[in-house]
Design a protein around this motif. Sequence first.
Motif, PDB file in Angstrom:
ATOM      1  N   ASP A 210      37.716  38.391  46.773  1.00 11.06           N
ATOM      2  CA  ASP A 210      36.717  37.929  45.794  1.00 11.06           C
ATOM      3  C   ASP A 210      37.511  36.853  45.062  1.00 11.06           C
ATOM      4  O   ASP A 210      36.955  35.609  44.673  1.00 11.06           O
ATOM      5  CB  ASP A 210      36.465  39.145  44.825  1.00 11.06           C
ATOM      6  N   TYR A 211      38.775  37.063  44.553  1.00 14.65           N
ATOM      7  CA  TYR A 211      39.473  36.163  43.823  1.00 14.65           C
ATOM      8  C   TYR A 211      39.745  35.104  44.391  1.00 14.65           C
ATOM      9  O   TYR A 211      39.448  33.789  43.961  1.00 14.65           O
ATOM     10  CB  TYR A 211      41.020  36.601  43.338  1.00 14.65           C
TER      11      TYR A 211
ATOM     12  N   SER B   2      39.620  44.016  48.431  1.00 13.37           N
ATOM     13  CA  SER B   2      38.377  43.378  48.195  1.00 13.37           C
ATOM     14  C   SER B   2      38.598  42.438  46.906  1.00 13.37           C
ATOM     15  O   SER B   2      38.123  41.468  46.646  1.00 13.37           O
ATOM     16  CB  SER B   2      37.293  44.552  47.727  1.00 13.37           C
ATOM     17  N   GLU B   3      39.225  42.914  45.976  1.00  9.43           N
ATOM     18  CA  GLU B   3      39.582  41.929  44.844  1.00  9.43           C
ATOM     19  C   GLU B   3      40.354  40.882  45.053  1.00  9.43           C
ATOM     20  O   GLU B   3      40.206  39.669  44.605  1.00  9.43           O
ATOM     21  CB  GLU B   3      40.563  42.826  43.547  1.00  9.43           C
ATOM     22  N   LEU B   4      41.310  40.941  45.927  1.00  9.87           N
ATOM     23  CA  LEU B   4      41.788  39.825  46.563  1.00  9.87           C
ATOM     24  C   LEU B   4      41.135  38.796  47.266  1.00  9.87           C
ATOM     25  O   LEU B   4      41.019  37.582  46.922  1.00  9.87           O
ATOM     26  CB  LEU B   4      43.196  40.099  47.497  1.00  9.87           C
TER      27      LEU B   4
ATOM     28  N   CYS C 227      35.972  52.408  43.689  1.00  9.93           N
ATOM     29  CA  CYS C 227      37.124  52.743  42.837  1.00  9.93           C
ATOM     30  C   CYS C 227      38.162  53.634  43.595  1.00  9.93           C
ATOM     31  O   CYS C 227      37.671  54.587  43.984  1.00  9.93           O
ATOM     32  CB  CYS C 227      36.615  53.120  41.513  1.00  9.93           C
TER      33      CYS C 227
ATOM     34  N   THR D 293      39.956  49.807  50.254  1.00 13.08           N
ATOM     35  CA  THR D 293      39.693  48.444  50.074  1.00 13.08           C
ATOM     36  C   THR D 293      39.534  47.959  48.997  1.00 13.08           C
ATOM     37  O   THR D 293      39.371  46.814  48.851  1.00 13.08           O
ATOM     38  CB  THR D 293      38.224  48.154  51.043  1.00 13.08           C
ATOM     39  N   GLU D 294      39.671  48.790  47.874  1.00 11.69           N
ATOM     40  CA  GLU D 294      39.527  48.389  46.413  1.00 11.69           C
ATOM     41  C   GLU D 294      40.284  46.977  46.196  1.00 11.69           C
ATOM     42  O   GLU D 294      39.720  45.850  45.844  1.00 11.69           O
ATOM     43  CB  GLU D 294      39.813  49.286  45.428  1.00 11.69           C
ATOM     44  N   ARG D 295      41.554  47.336  46.367  1.00  7.64           N
ATOM     45  CA  ARG D 295      42.337  45.909  45.963  1.00  7.64           C
ATOM     46  C   ARG D 295      42.309  44.680  47.098  1.00  7.64           C
ATOM     47  O   ARG D 295      42.526  43.829  46.661  1.00  7.64           O
ATOM     48  CB  ARG D 295      43.807  46.498  45.855  1.00  7.64           C
TER      49      ARG D 295
ATOM     50  N   TYR E 237      50.002  44.061  46.709  1.00 12.83           N
ATOM     51  CA  TYR E 237      48.943  44.358  45.889  1.00 12.83           C
ATOM     52  C   TYR E 237      47.778  44.642  46.530  1.00 12.83           C
ATOM     53  O   TYR E 237      46.997  45.818  45.897  1.00 12.83           O
ATOM     54  CB  TYR E 237      48.498  42.931  44.953  1.00 12.83           C
ATOM     55  N   ALA E 238      47.422  44.286  47.672  1.00  8.85           N
ATOM     56  CA  ALA E 238      46.068  44.576  48.416  1.00  8.85           C
ATOM     57  C   ALA E 238      46.255  46.028  49.220  1.00  8.85           C
ATOM     58  O   ALA E 238      45.474  46.674  49.555  1.00  8.85           O
ATOM     59  CB  ALA E 238      45.660  43.593  49.260  1.00  8.85           C
TER      60      ALA E 238
ATOM     61  N   GLN F 219      36.060  33.018  44.862  1.00 11.47           N
ATOM     62  CA  GLN F 219      35.181  32.579  43.555  1.00 11.47           C
ATOM     63  C   GLN F 219      35.140  31.133  43.524  1.00 11.47           C
ATOM     64  O   GLN F 219      34.079  30.812  43.105  1.00 11.47           O
ATOM     65  CB  GLN F 219      35.883  33.268  42.452  1.00 11.47           C
TER      66      GLN F 219
END
Length: 166
Positions: free
Chosen positions: A106-107, A102-104, A94, A98-100, A62-63, A110
């Motif tokens: 961040d998730y 970073s999402e990982l 976007c 590093t977008e994905r 995913y990342a 949280q």
Amino acid sequence: KGSAVVVMDRDRYVAEGCRQLDDSNVYLPLATDPTPEHSKEICALLSRLNRDNVITEDMALYASPTEEARPGRFYLLPKVHKPGVPGRPVVSGCECPTERLSELVDYHLQPFLPMIPSYLKATAHFLEKLRAMPPLPEGALLVASDVVGLYNNIPIDEGLQSLTMF
């Protein structure tokens, strides 16, 4: 301030962007686009983390950066409430390598944010905290500050070290 639509003279907007990008304390020009190299480094990191059982294979997949990865896009949000209408610099991540990732991150971070004593979710949360405070001593002052260049002024080592405290 407050999600308003701003119409700004193009030349003024470009001049403000150039003023900020010309600040060599914050930005440096690059001779080549580092995106392909960053993508390779991220893939190698994700492979190592997966191999060391820090992340799952699904997380690594995913990342991983996409083939269409591109550099960040710089733009300004005009601060109409400030003299001279300076711009707040934003770099859109976007489609960046590093977008994905970073999402990982961040998730997974949280759930820990509310544990930080200085954490504020939004203005309403701040007002809630103020109301819950005992009365301030006579002569006490509430002070606000404006941080210039918050993220680019966080020392990398100390920033990463702070993540290990949880």
